[in-house]
Motif scaffolding. Structure first.
Motif, mmCIF file in Angstrom:
data_model
loop_
_atom_site.group_PDB
_atom_site.id
_atom_site.type_symbol
_atom_site.label_atom_id
_atom_site.label_comp_id
_atom_site.label_asym_id
_atom_site.label_seq_id
_atom_site.Cartn_x
_atom_site.Cartn_y
_atom_site.Cartn_z
ATOM 1 N N ARG A 1 0.776 -1.198 0.011
ATOM 2 C CA ARG A 1 0.123 -0.007 0.008
ATOM 3 C C ARG A 1 0.784 1.354 -0.006
ATOM 4 O O ARG A 1 0.538 2.109 -0.695
ATOM 5 N N LEU A 2 1.902 1.254 0.761
ATOM 6 C CA LEU A 2 2.901 2.414 0.938
ATOM 7 C C LEU A 2 3.701 2.351 -0.745
ATOM 8 O O LEU A 2 3.627 3.768 -0.988
ATOM 9 N N LEU A 3 3.889 1.557 -1.147
ATOM 10 C CA LEU A 3 4.559 1.581 -2.603
ATOM 11 C C LEU A 3 3.571 2.223 -3.588
ATOM 12 O O LEU A 3 3.952 3.192 -4.313
ATOM 13 N N ALA A 4 2.199 1.743 -3.678
ATOM 14 C CA ALA A 4 1.162 2.343 -4.486
ATOM 15 C C ALA A 4 1.129 3.792 -4.043
ATOM 16 O O ALA A 4 0.761 4.523 -4.824
ATOM 17 N N LEU A 5 1.002 4.269 -2.759
ATOM 18 C CA LEU A 5 0.798 5.565 -2.424
ATOM 19 C C LEU A 5 2.237 6.274 -2.730
ATOM 20 O O LEU A 5 1.771 7.533 -3.255
ATOM 21 N N MET A 6 3.219 5.922 -2.871
ATOM 22 C CA MET A 6 4.455 6.669 -3.054
ATOM 23 C C MET A 6 4.442 6.780 -4.609
ATOM 24 O O MET A 6 4.847 7.590 -5.133
ATOM 25 N N CYS A 7 4.194 5.810 -5.423
ATOM 26 C CA CYS A 7 4.220 5.826 -6.746
ATOM 27 C C CYS A 7 3.058 6.796 -7.393
ATOM 28 O O CYS A 7 3.342 7.493 -8.187
ATOM 29 N N GLY A 8 1.946 6.976 -6.583
ATOM 30 C CA GLY A 8 1.040 7.562 -7.067
ATOM 31 C C GLY A 8 1.418 9.364 -6.826
ATOM 32 O O GLY A 8 1.028 10.081 -7.606
ATOM 33 N N PHE A 9 2.088 9.386 -5.632
ATOM 34 C CA PHE A 9 2.424 10.729 -5.207
ATOM 35 C C PHE A 9 3.513 11.396 -6.215
ATOM 36 O O PHE A 9 3.411 12.175 -6.601
ATOM 37 N N LEU A 10 4.438 10.416 -6.252
ATOM 38 C CA LEU A 10 5.694 10.964 -6.984
ATOM 39 C C LEU A 10 5.450 10.896 -8.364
ATOM 40 O O LEU A 10 5.831 11.956 -9.079
ATOM 41 N N GLY A 11 4.667 9.852 -8.903
ATOM 42 C CA GLY A 11 4.482 9.867 -10.278
ATOM 43 C C GLY A 11 3.428 10.957 -10.821
ATOM 44 O O GLY A 11 3.744 11.320 -11.998
ATOM 45 N N SER A 12 2.474 11.300 -10.003
ATOM 46 C CA SER A 12 1.755 12.659 -10.320
ATOM 47 C C SER A 12 2.432 13.779 -10.521
ATOM 48 O O SER A 12 2.242 14.681 -11.433
ATOM 49 N N GLY A 13 3.332 13.922 -9.646
ATOM 50 C CA GLY A 13 4.502 15.250 -9.730
ATOM 51 C C GLY A 13 5.335 15.177 -11.173
ATOM 52 O O GLY A 13 5.454 16.276 -11.809
ATOM 53 N N PHE A 14 5.582 13.838 -11.341
ATOM 54 C CA PHE A 14 6.332 13.812 -12.714
ATOM 55 C C PHE A 14 5.684 14.121 -13.975
ATOM 56 O O PHE A 14 6.278 14.649 -14.947
ATOM 57 N N VAL A 15 4.421 13.438 -14.072
ATOM 58 C CA VAL A 15 3.598 13.467 -15.173
ATOM 59 C C VAL A 15 2.824 14.567 -15.277
ATOM 60 O O VAL A 15 2.515 14.963 -16.620
ATOM 61 N N ALA A 16 2.602 15.501 -14.157
ATOM 62 C CA ALA A 16 1.960 16.763 -14.489
ATOM 63 C C ALA A 16 2.631 17.565 -15.560
ATOM 64 O O ALA A 16 1.784 17.972 -16.353
ATOM 65 N N PRO A 17 3.782 18.021 -15.718
ATOM 66 C CA PRO A 17 4.239 18.958 -16.657
ATOM 67 C C PRO A 17 3.902 18.293 -18.130
ATOM 68 O O PRO A 17 3.604 19.017 -19.252
ATOM 69 N N PHE A 18 4.075 17.048 -18.234
ATOM 70 C CA PHE A 18 4.109 16.667 -19.619
ATOM 71 C C PHE A 18 2.310 16.740 -20.147
ATOM 72 O O PHE A 18 1.962 16.924 -21.352
ATOM 73 N N VAL A 19 1.509 16.326 -19.070
ATOM 74 C CA VAL A 19 -0.012 16.535 -19.313
ATOM 75 C C VAL A 19 -0.322 18.231 -19.733
ATOM 76 O O VAL A 19 -0.989 18.181 -20.541
ATOM 77 N N ILE A 20 0.215 19.063 -18.893
ATOM 78 C CA ILE A 20 0.037 20.274 -19.112
ATOM 79 C C ILE A 20 0.497 20.856 -20.499
ATOM 80 O O ILE A 20 -0.163 21.637 -21.095
ATOM 81 N N VAL A 21 1.701 20.299 -20.859
ATOM 82 C CA VAL A 21 2.243 20.712 -22.253
ATOM 83 C C VAL A 21 1.283 20.091 -23.276
ATOM 84 O O VAL A 21 1.036 20.750 -24.278
ATOM 85 N N ARG A 22 0.784 18.798 -23.172
ATOM 86 C CA ARG A 22 -0.026 18.189 -24.158
ATOM 87 C C ARG A 22 -1.129 18.911 -24.257
ATOM 88 O O ARG A 22 -1.948 19.306 -25.294
#
Length: 97
Positions: free
Chosen positions: A70-91
């Motif tokens: 569960r901790l792994l899923a939370l960390m992937c979601g938290f850190l992944g959203s910060g990484f993906v956000a700029p790409f989604v905004i540019v698209r």
């Protein structure tokens, strides 16, 4: 240290005696500030005395660390959203007309 012949001006960059010896002037503190400091000090010590929290590793975190998956899923979601956000905004901006 430079020495000057008598009769010439000398430059003294020494601090006043009260500062050099570590003494403070008496009565220079505002009474309101003194009362406020005492009130804050009393409040913080009483608040610490009243708190009854569990102690130990992971007990002061806003999420549970008991289940590693569960901790792994939370960390992937938290850190992944910060990484993906700029790409989604540019698209979004590129597709916008």
């Amino acid at each position: 240290m430079l020495s000057f012949p008598s009769g010439t001006a000398s430059c003294s960059l020494r601090a006043p005696d009260s500062l050099r010896e570590g003494r403070r002037r008496q009565g220079t503190r505002c009474p309101v500030a003194t009362m406020l400091a005492a009130t804050v000090r009393r409040f913080t010590t009483s608040a610490l005395r009243r708190s009854h929290y569990e102690e130990g590793p992971g007990k002061n975190l806003p999420f549970s660390v008991e289940n590693k998956w569960r901790l792994l899923a939370l960390m992937c979601g938290f850190l992944g959203s910060g990484f993906v956000a700029p790409f989604v905004i540019v698209r979004h901006q590129l597709l916008k007309k």
